[in-house]
Write a protein that holds these residues in place. Structure first.
Motif, PDB file in Angstrom:
ATOM      1  N   ARG A 111       0.835  -1.203   0.000  1.00 31.03           N
ATOM      2  CA  ARG A 111       0.000   0.000   0.000  1.00 31.03           C
ATOM      3  C   ARG A 111       0.869   1.252   0.000  1.00 31.03           C
ATOM      4  O   ARG A 111       0.561   2.241  -0.656  1.00 31.03           O
ATOM      5  CB  ARG A 111      -0.917   0.013   1.214  1.00 31.03           C
ATOM      6  CG  ARG A 111      -2.075  -0.948   1.138  1.00 31.03           C
ATOM      7  CD  ARG A 111      -3.103  -0.662   2.192  1.00 31.03           C
ATOM      8  NE  ARG A 111      -3.873   0.528   1.875  1.00 31.03           N
ATOM      9  CZ  ARG A 111      -4.628   1.189   2.748  1.00 31.03           C
ATOM     10  NH1 ARG A 111      -4.706   0.780   3.988  1.00 31.03           N
ATOM     11  NH2 ARG A 111      -5.307   2.247   2.375  1.00 31.03           N
ATOM     12  N   ARG A 112       1.944   1.193   0.783  1.00 28.71           N
ATOM     13  CA  ARG A 112       2.840   2.344   0.821  1.00 28.71           C
ATOM     14  C   ARG A 112       3.424   2.606  -0.561  1.00 28.71           C
ATOM     15  O   ARG A 112       3.543   3.755  -1.003  1.00 28.71           O
ATOM     16  CB  ARG A 112       3.966   2.099   1.834  1.00 28.71           C
ATOM     17  CG  ARG A 112       4.871   3.290   2.015  1.00 28.71           C
ATOM     18  CD  ARG A 112       6.008   2.984   2.963  1.00 28.71           C
ATOM     19  NE  ARG A 112       6.856   4.160   3.101  1.00 28.71           N
ATOM     20  CZ  ARG A 112       7.979   4.182   3.801  1.00 28.71           C
ATOM     21  NH1 ARG A 112       8.370   3.090   4.434  1.00 28.71           N
ATOM     22  NH2 ARG A 112       8.691   5.284   3.869  1.00 28.71           N
ATOM     23  N   LEU A 113       3.828   1.560  -1.252  1.00 26.73           N
ATOM     24  CA  LEU A 113       4.385   1.702  -2.596  1.00 26.73           C
ATOM     25  C   LEU A 113       3.341   2.265  -3.562  1.00 26.73           C
ATOM     26  O   LEU A 113       3.647   3.125  -4.384  1.00 26.73           O
ATOM     27  CB  LEU A 113       4.894   0.350  -3.086  1.00 26.73           C
ATOM     28  CG  LEU A 113       5.645   0.345  -4.410  1.00 26.73           C
ATOM     29  CD1 LEU A 113       6.949   1.120  -4.297  1.00 26.73           C
ATOM     30  CD2 LEU A 113       5.942  -1.097  -4.843  1.00 26.73           C
ATOM     31  N   ALA A 114       2.120   1.791  -3.437  1.00 23.25           N
ATOM     32  CA  ALA A 114       1.046   2.296  -4.299  1.00 23.25           C
ATOM     33  C   ALA A 114       0.825   3.786  -4.060  1.00 23.25           C
ATOM     34  O   ALA A 114       0.699   4.575  -5.002  1.00 23.25           O
ATOM     35  CB  ALA A 114      -0.244   1.524  -4.035  1.00 23.25           C
ATOM     36  N   LEU A 115       0.794   4.193  -2.796  1.00 22.52           N
ATOM     37  CA  LEU A 115       0.567   5.597  -2.465  1.00 22.52           C
ATOM     38  C   LEU A 115       1.751   6.472  -2.839  1.00 22.52           C
ATOM     39  O   LEU A 115       1.599   7.663  -3.060  1.00 22.52           O
ATOM     40  CB  LEU A 115       0.295   5.748  -0.964  1.00 22.52           C
ATOM     41  CG  LEU A 115      -1.056   5.224  -0.480  1.00 22.52           C
ATOM     42  CD1 LEU A 115      -1.142   5.301   1.029  1.00 22.52           C
ATOM     43  CD2 LEU A 115      -2.202   5.980  -1.112  1.00 22.52           C
ATOM     44  N   ALA A 116       2.932   5.889  -2.912  1.00 20.62           N
ATOM     45  CA  ALA A 116       4.131   6.662  -3.265  1.00 20.62           C
ATOM     46  C   ALA A 116       4.122   7.100  -4.722  1.00 20.62           C
ATOM     47  O   ALA A 116       4.899   7.967  -5.110  1.00 20.62           O
ATOM     48  CB  ALA A 116       5.384   5.836  -2.975  1.00 20.62           C
ATOM     49  N   GLY A 117       3.237   6.526  -5.510  1.00 13.46           N
ATOM     50  CA  GLY A 117       3.125   6.968  -6.905  1.00 13.46           C
ATOM     51  C   GLY A 117       3.000   5.849  -7.910  1.00 13.46           C
ATOM     52  O   GLY A 117       2.666   6.091  -9.070  1.00 13.46           O
ATOM     53  N   LEU A 118       3.232   4.607  -7.472  1.00  8.04           N
ATOM     54  CA  LEU A 118       3.125   3.507  -8.432  1.00  8.04           C
ATOM     55  C   LEU A 118       1.678   3.214  -8.786  1.00  8.04           C
ATOM     56  O   LEU A 118       1.371   2.754  -9.879  1.00  8.04           O
ATOM     57  CB  LEU A 118       3.786   2.265  -7.836  1.00  8.04           C
ATOM     58  CG  LEU A 118       4.395   1.290  -8.809  1.00  8.04           C
ATOM     59  CD1 LEU A 118       5.358   1.966  -9.755  1.00  8.04           C
ATOM     60  CD2 LEU A 118       5.110   0.180  -8.049  1.00  8.04           C
ATOM     61  N   ALA A 148      -2.994  -0.371  -9.147  1.00  4.59           N
ATOM     62  CA  ALA A 148      -3.117  -1.338 -10.244  1.00  4.59           C
ATOM     63  C   ALA A 148      -1.780  -1.964 -10.586  1.00  4.59           C
ATOM     64  O   ALA A 148      -1.675  -3.192 -10.754  1.00  4.59           O
ATOM     65  CB  ALA A 148      -3.716  -0.666 -11.470  1.00  4.59           C
ATOM     66  N   ARG A 149      -0.741  -1.155 -10.689  1.00  9.68           N
ATOM     67  CA  ARG A 149       0.588  -1.697 -11.033  1.00  9.68           C
ATOM     68  C   ARG A 149       1.119  -2.589  -9.927  1.00  9.68           C
ATOM     69  O   ARG A 149       1.742  -3.619 -10.180  1.00  9.68           O
ATOM     70  CB  ARG A 149       1.564  -0.568 -11.315  1.00  9.68           C
ATOM     71  CG  ARG A 149       1.329   0.081 -12.659  1.00  9.68           C
ATOM     72  CD  ARG A 149       2.460   0.993 -13.048  1.00  9.68           C
ATOM     73  NE  ARG A 149       1.924   2.073 -13.850  1.00  9.68           N
ATOM     74  CZ  ARG A 149       2.223   3.340 -13.713  1.00  9.68           C
ATOM     75  NH1 ARG A 149       3.098   3.724 -12.819  1.00  9.68           N
ATOM     76  NH2 ARG A 149       1.667   4.241 -14.474  1.00  9.68           N
ATOM     77  N   VAL A 150       0.901  -2.180  -8.688  1.00 13.12           N
ATOM     78  CA  VAL A 150       1.359  -3.019  -7.574  1.00 13.12           C
ATOM     79  C   VAL A 150       0.595  -4.347  -7.587  1.00 13.12           C
ATOM     80  O   VAL A 150       1.187  -5.416  -7.422  1.00 13.12           O
ATOM     81  CB  VAL A 150       1.175  -2.302  -6.227  1.00 13.12           C
ATOM     82  CG1 VAL A 150       1.565  -3.216  -5.072  1.00 13.12           C
ATOM     83  CG2 VAL A 150       2.018  -1.032  -6.180  1.00 13.12           C
ATOM     84  N   ALA A 151      -0.705  -4.272  -7.812  1.00 18.56           N
ATOM     85  CA  ALA A 151      -1.525  -5.493  -7.854  1.00 18.56           C
ATOM     86  C   ALA A 151      -1.054  -6.426  -8.954  1.00 18.56           C
ATOM     87  O   ALA A 151      -0.889  -7.634  -8.744  1.00 18.56           O
ATOM     88  CB  ALA A 151      -2.991  -5.134  -8.070  1.00 18.56           C
ATOM     89  N   LEU A 152      -0.828  -5.872 -10.140  1.00 15.20           N
ATOM     90  CA  LEU A 152      -0.376  -6.699 -11.267  1.00 15.20           C
ATOM     91  C   LEU A 152       0.947  -7.389 -10.947  1.00 15.20           C
ATOM     92  O   LEU A 152       1.105  -8.588 -11.189  1.00 15.20           O
ATOM     93  CB  LEU A 152      -0.173  -5.822 -12.510  1.00 15.20           C
ATOM     94  CG  LEU A 152      -1.324  -5.782 -13.516  1.00 15.20           C
ATOM     95  CD1 LEU A 152      -1.000  -4.813 -14.633  1.00 15.20           C
ATOM     96  CD2 LEU A 152      -1.603  -7.173 -14.075  1.00 15.20           C
ATOM     97  N   SER A 153       1.876  -6.623 -10.407  1.00 17.60           N
ATOM     98  CA  SER A 153       3.192  -7.188 -10.101  1.00 17.60           C
ATOM     99  C   SER A 153       3.100  -8.250  -9.019  1.00 17.60           C
ATOM    100  O   SER A 153       3.741  -9.298  -9.107  1.00 17.60           O
ATOM    101  CB  SER A 153       4.157  -6.082  -9.655  1.00 17.60           C
ATOM    102  OG  SER A 153       4.265  -5.096 -10.650  1.00 17.60           O
TER     103      SER A 153
END
Lengths: 232, 219
Positions: A81-88, A91-96
């Motif tokens: 979640r932190r990575l997603a909020l940082a700008g990724l 969706a991209r985090v979920a896919l990866s």
């Protein structure tokens, strides 16, 4: 290095987990299939012989993939979640994350499939391999979906087990009557049983397997994205 | 105290934010109003403290600003480029320090040269360069917190949100942290530090206390 590769590397750094991914499905196929005959009879089902062995491969791959999918999603939830909020973005985090976990599902399915081939003669090994993989991917999706919603390890893992038990005990040959809606692996199970006996599976049945498996992965992706999105 | 609020536009404005947590089954719902109209602001080049008792809602407010939690009412404006250092390090146990930087560099869309320079600078500033190839599971609590902090800074945010950032730091690192914060402040970064204990009050532009769900300027 791609995000998927980094997440895959993360998962490969747990040698004990990888060993269990191989050992548990193989042991289950080798040792548990016989007992399934008796259990199915007690429930009023007709599962017997090589069909029981075939289904045990599917369920073994499913159970392990479901458990690992759950723990992958739940344990890395905060950092993801932190990575997603940082700008990724979620969706991209979920896919990866899901793409990396598919690798685990492949390993579990491969171990179960090899054990199946060693245990019985399979008339259509390719069909059987695809069906076992479908079991694994379906339950990987269920595990990721639960892990995206339930972070508590005990509750989440029990929920995955509950879904698995409902599905397994309602599946083809395990109890009398037609399978209920929650027997999510039914189509893959039908293909797996047919592969064992050399019966061809019609195209529309393959489509149903693909729809159920693909639909589960899409649902897991969407739930992951929803749980990781910004609330601002 | 280092002066009053600047006259330039704030980088962070929080206005009358409310947040309640609801627990229990539907027929016996309990409600805890944590934030009852919290307001604060942080200007560029300001180092602002937010203090309060345990359970006063400091971390809740921080998580709302970042987007980890939703809020029931009120408004906020914050820049797109912000850095967040959570109270508990949110890291991947099996990944190395270098891999963490790699993932966050992608999130922040940093080019390779900028990313490498920023990473090396932070490793040096916080004194944990030798752990670059160590997995997080092998790091001490203090070193994890250094990584936790560095990941919030690598992209030079306009606004830095720090939730108990120096927990687990040794004395030397604690002093380095404040020097680092001062340097960033002088460069124009707005910084909000949440803590239940602020010993370095003289370094701060302003301190808010979160009490009964509202923020009051106490110095």
């Amino acid at each position: 290095m791609t995000r998927t590769a980094v997440f895959a590397r993360e998962q490969l750094r747990a040698p004990f987990t990888l060993a269990l991914l191989v050992v548990i499905p193989a042991l289950f196929v080798v040792s548990a299939a016989g007992a399934l005959n008796d259990f199915a009879s007690a429930l009023g089902g007709s599962l017997a012989g090589d069909a029981a062995v075939g289904l045990s491969a599917g369920w073994a791959a499913a159970f392990i993939s479901g458990a690992l999918g759950f723990f992958q999603a739940a344990s890395s939830r905060g950092a993801d979640r932190r990575l997603a909020l940082a700008g990724l973005g979620p969706a991209r985090v979920a896919l990866s994350r899901i793409a990396a976990s598919v690798g685990l599902a492949f390993i579990a399915a491969a171990a179960a499939f090899v054990a199946l081939l060693l245990r019985v003669d399979v008339a259509h090994p390719l069909h059987a391999g695809i069906a076992v993989l479908a079991f694994a991917l379906l339950y990987l999706a269920i595990g990721v979906l639960v892990g995206s919603l339930v972070s508590a390890p005990l509750e989440g893992s029990l929920l995955v087990v509950f879904v698995f038990l409902l599905d397994a005990f309602s599946g083809p040959g395990m109890s009398g009557g037609s399978p209920p809606p929650w027997a999510v692996s039914q189509k893959a199970a039908d293909v797996l049983i047919a592969a064992g006996t050399g019966t061809d599976t019609p195209t529309d049945e393959w489509v149903k397997v693909a729809v159920v498996t693909g639909g589960a992965l899409v649902a897991a992706f969407l739930v992951f994205v929803a749980s990781a999105r910004s609330r601002a | 105290m280092t002066g009053t609020a600047t006259t330039t536009s704030p980088v962070l404005t929080v206005t009358d934010v409310t947040k309640a947590f609801r627990f229990g089954p539907p027929w016996r719902r309990q409600r805890i109003d944590v934030l009852r109209g919290a307001s604060l602001e942080v200007g560029p080049g300001e180092l602002v403290g937010l203090v309060g008792e345990n359970g006063s809602g400091k971390s809740t407010l921080m998580q709302i600003i970042v987007g980890l939690l939703g809020h029931d009412g009120g408004t906020m404006t914050a820049p797109a480029r912000l850095g967040y250092c959570p109270q508990q390090p949110l890291l991947w146990e099996k990944l190395t320090v270098a891999e963490h930087f790699e993932l966050f560099n992608q999130a922040y869309r940093l080019d390779d040269a900028t990313a490498a320079s920023a990473r090396d600078g932070l490793l040096d500033e916080l004194g944990f360069a030798k752990y670059l190839d160590y997995r997080v599971e092998a790091l001490s609590g203090g070193t994890r917190q250094k990584l936790n902090l560095a990941l919030a800074l690598v992209h030079r945010p306009e606004l830095l949100l720090l939730d108990e950032p120096y927990a687990g730091f040794d004395w030397e690192t604690y002093l380095r942290f404040w020097e680092m914060a001062e340097r960033r402040r002088e460069e124009g970064m707005g910084i909000l530090i949440v803590s239940h204990l602020l010993a370095e009050r003289d370094r701060l532009t302003r301190i808010y206390e979160l009490r009964d769900g509202r923020c009051e300027v106490i110095s």
